[in-house]
Design a protein around this motif. Sequence first.
Motif, PDB file in Angstrom:
ATOM      1  N   GLN A   2      -0.082  10.797  24.437  1.00  0.00           N
ATOM      2  CA  GLN A   2       0.346  11.961  23.499  1.00  0.00           C
ATOM      3  C   GLN A   2       1.298  11.646  22.622  1.00  0.00           C
ATOM      4  N   LEU A   3       1.179  11.573  21.397  1.00  0.00           N
ATOM      5  CA  LEU A   3       2.306  11.338  20.329  1.00  0.00           C
ATOM      6  C   LEU A   3       2.933  12.540  19.843  1.00  0.00           C
ATOM      7  N   ASP A   4       4.177  12.239  19.440  1.00  0.00           N
ATOM      8  CA  ASP A   4       4.950  13.219  18.711  1.00  0.00           C
ATOM      9  C   ASP A   4       4.303  13.407  17.293  1.00  0.00           C
ATOM     10  N   PRO A   5       3.897  14.764  16.940  1.00  0.00           N
ATOM     11  CA  PRO A   5       3.464  14.984  15.566  1.00  0.00           C
ATOM     12  C   PRO A   5       4.432  14.710  14.441  1.00  0.00           C
ATOM     13  N   LYS A   6       5.610  15.174  14.763  1.00  0.00           N
ATOM     14  CA  LYS A   6       6.433  14.946  13.639  1.00  0.00           C
ATOM     15  C   LYS A   6       7.109  13.284  13.431  1.00  0.00           C
ATOM     16  N   GLU A   7       7.030  12.553  14.445  1.00  0.00           N
ATOM     17  CA  GLU A   7       7.249  11.343  14.452  1.00  0.00           C
ATOM     18  C   GLU A   7       6.091  10.548  13.888  1.00  0.00           C
ATOM     19  N   LEU A   8       4.692  11.103  14.034  1.00  0.00           N
ATOM     20  CA  LEU A   8       3.565  10.440  13.398  1.00  0.00           C
ATOM     21  C   LEU A   8       3.758  10.865  12.145  1.00  0.00           C
ATOM     22  N   LEU A   9       3.740  11.795  11.657  1.00  0.00           N
ATOM     23  CA  LEU A   9       3.995  12.431  10.270  1.00  0.00           C
ATOM     24  C   LEU A   9       4.786  11.562   9.352  1.00  0.00           C
ATOM     25  N   ASN A  10       6.219  11.323  10.073  1.00  0.00           N
ATOM     26  CA  ASN A  10       6.951  10.430   9.375  1.00  0.00           C
ATOM     27  C   ASN A  10       6.445   9.008   9.089  1.00  0.00           C
ATOM     28  N   LEU A  11       5.661   8.576  10.017  1.00  0.00           N
ATOM     29  CA  LEU A  11       5.265   7.184   9.909  1.00  0.00           C
ATOM     30  C   LEU A  11       4.275   7.103   8.910  1.00  0.00           C
ATOM     31  N   LEU A  12       3.157   8.293   9.112  1.00  0.00           N
ATOM     32  CA  LEU A  12       2.174   8.172   8.175  1.00  0.00           C
ATOM     33  C   LEU A  12       2.607   8.155   6.543  1.00  0.00           C
ATOM     34  N   LYS A  13       3.787   8.951   6.243  1.00  0.00           N
ATOM     35  CA  LYS A  13       4.245   9.347   5.183  1.00  0.00           C
ATOM     36  C   LYS A  13       5.064   7.853   4.634  1.00  0.00           C
ATOM     37  N   SER A  14       5.703   7.168   5.375  1.00  0.00           N
ATOM     38  CA  SER A  14       6.170   5.882   5.080  1.00  0.00           C
ATOM     39  C   SER A  14       5.131   4.780   4.881  1.00  0.00           C
ATOM     40  N   LEU A  15       3.860   5.093   5.248  1.00  0.00           N
ATOM     41  CA  LEU A  15       2.658   4.019   4.987  1.00  0.00           C
ATOM     42  C   LEU A  15       2.018   4.526   3.499  1.00  0.00           C
ATOM     43  N   GLY A  16       2.405   5.487   3.089  1.00  0.00           N
ATOM     44  CA  GLY A  16       1.940   6.310   1.836  1.00  0.00           C
ATOM     45  C   GLY A  16       0.581   6.978   2.189  1.00  0.00           C
ATOM     46  N   VAL A  17       0.505   7.464   3.431  1.00  0.00           N
ATOM     47  CA  VAL A  17      -0.649   8.175   3.640  1.00  0.00           C
ATOM     48  C   VAL A  17      -0.220   9.926   3.210  1.00  0.00           C
ATOM     49  N   THR A  18      -0.955  10.380   2.235  1.00  0.00           N
ATOM     50  CA  THR A  18      -0.717  11.856   1.938  1.00  0.00           C
ATOM     51  C   THR A  18      -1.656  12.730   2.437  1.00  0.00           C
ATOM     52  N   TYR A  19      -2.746  12.234   2.522  1.00  0.00           N
ATOM     53  CA  TYR A  19      -3.885  13.190   3.024  1.00  0.00           C
ATOM     54  C   TYR A  19      -4.785  12.642   4.187  1.00  0.00           C
ATOM     55  N   LEU A  20      -5.387  13.592   4.959  1.00  0.00           N
ATOM     56  CA  LEU A  20      -6.049  13.265   6.187  1.00  0.00           C
ATOM     57  C   LEU A  20      -7.555  13.739   5.922  1.00  0.00           C
ATOM     58  N   ASN A  84     -20.345   7.206   4.156  1.00  0.00           N
ATOM     59  CA  ASN A  84     -19.677   7.742   5.274  1.00  0.00           C
ATOM     60  C   ASN A  84     -20.807   8.081   6.111  1.00  0.00           C
ATOM     61  N   PHE A  85     -20.940   7.492   7.363  1.00  0.00           N
ATOM     62  CA  PHE A  85     -22.072   7.892   8.309  1.00  0.00           C
ATOM     63  C   PHE A  85     -21.986   8.850   9.066  1.00  0.00           C
ATOM     64  N   TYR A  86     -20.855   9.611   8.836  1.00  0.00           N
ATOM     65  CA  TYR A  86     -20.674  11.031   9.451  1.00  0.00           C
ATOM     66  C   TYR A  86     -21.370  12.113   8.706  1.00  0.00           C
ATOM     67  N   GLY A  87     -21.542  11.806   7.318  1.00  0.00           N
ATOM     68  CA  GLY A  87     -22.247  12.793   6.484  1.00  0.00           C
ATOM     69  C   GLY A  87     -21.586  12.753   5.198  1.00  0.00           C
ATOM     70  N   PRO A  88     -22.121  13.570   4.543  1.00  0.00           N
ATOM     71  CA  PRO A  88     -21.856  13.731   2.846  1.00  0.00           C
ATOM     72  C   PRO A  88     -20.612  14.707   2.568  1.00  0.00           C
ATOM     73  N   VAL A  89     -20.221  15.351   3.636  1.00  0.00           N
ATOM     74  CA  VAL A  89     -19.133  16.411   3.244  1.00  0.00           C
ATOM     75  C   VAL A  89     -17.794  16.019   3.767  1.00  0.00           C
ATOM     76  N   LEU A  90     -16.962  15.945   2.897  1.00  0.00           N
ATOM     77  CA  LEU A  90     -15.570  15.381   3.175  1.00  0.00           C
ATOM     78  C   LEU A  90     -14.587  16.337   2.988  1.00  0.00           C
ATOM     79  N   PHE A  91     -13.800  16.888   4.104  1.00  0.00           N
ATOM     80  CA  PHE A  91     -12.643  17.633   3.966  1.00  0.00           C
ATOM     81  C   PHE A  91     -11.472  16.987   3.957  1.00  0.00           C
ATOM     82  N   ILE A  92     -10.739  17.285   2.933  1.00  0.00           N
ATOM     83  CA  ILE A  92      -9.422  16.762   2.662  1.00  0.00           C
ATOM     84  C   ILE A  92      -8.180  17.733   3.006  1.00  0.00           C
ATOM     85  N   PHE A  93      -7.458  17.228   3.760  1.00  0.00           N
ATOM     86  CA  PHE A  93      -6.086  17.934   4.015  1.00  0.00           C
ATOM     87  C   PHE A  93      -4.810  17.313   3.604  1.00  0.00           C
TER      88      PHE A  93
END
Length: 234
Positions: A2-20, A84-93
């Motif tokens: 299990q990962l710490d959400p805040k630490e993961l959030l900081n890592l993702l932002k440092s990698l330029g990830v804005t959306y999930l 995207n083989f999971y389907g044509p609807v994409l939710f962006i967060f």
Amino acid sequence: MQLDPKELLNLLKSLGVTYLYHANTVGTACTFLRNGGLLSRGGVASRGVFQTYQKSDDLDKEYGIWNDIFLDNFDIHQKRKIQNFYGPVLFIFHVDLLEINGLPPLCITKTNPTDWRNIDISDRYYTSIEELRNSPYSEGDYFRMITLRNTLSVLPFNPYLVQIFLDFPHIRTGEQPTLSHAYLALMQAASTGGIDTRKIVGRYCDDHCNCYTESSYGPTTKDRTIRRFFKLGT
């Protein structure tokens, strides 16, 4: 694991990830919209409502991920120019979704669960943020999925949902009503679930996208794929 959400959030932002991102079929997406958020496969089943069958369902149960919600760190269709083989609807967060209080246990897979047959349980997930940071993990990783574990609860859309894309690929003229019906169904489901319908946007592929020339969306598309992706449920 299990990962710490805040630490993961900081890592993702440092990698330029804005959306999930989470992609699914029209029928399952409508179920999500009516319920106000994403649900695991088990979460949908526990409510007795519709979701599109996936051939990985039995494996999901075997590997203990039937009750997990999966998120990607990039738009597979746009970046890789493939369907995207999971389907044509994409939710962006917005990635700040990870700040939600009471977020389910958070993990990241090392490989796609469909490849876990000969992989030990201890090698299926990253064990720490440090291990993740020292790996080649980056924005655009295809098989390293963010998973919210063991939850039957709704992961709410509001306030972090940014947009919903419905892919309108090149489909023969006879199939066009399928697309219009899908768009209308999403709009109605969003209205029922209290989701802003203005967030739903049709997205057309151009001739440079491989989904037009090589995938089951293209001119040789198989009817069963269209039915699975765009079936509206019951």
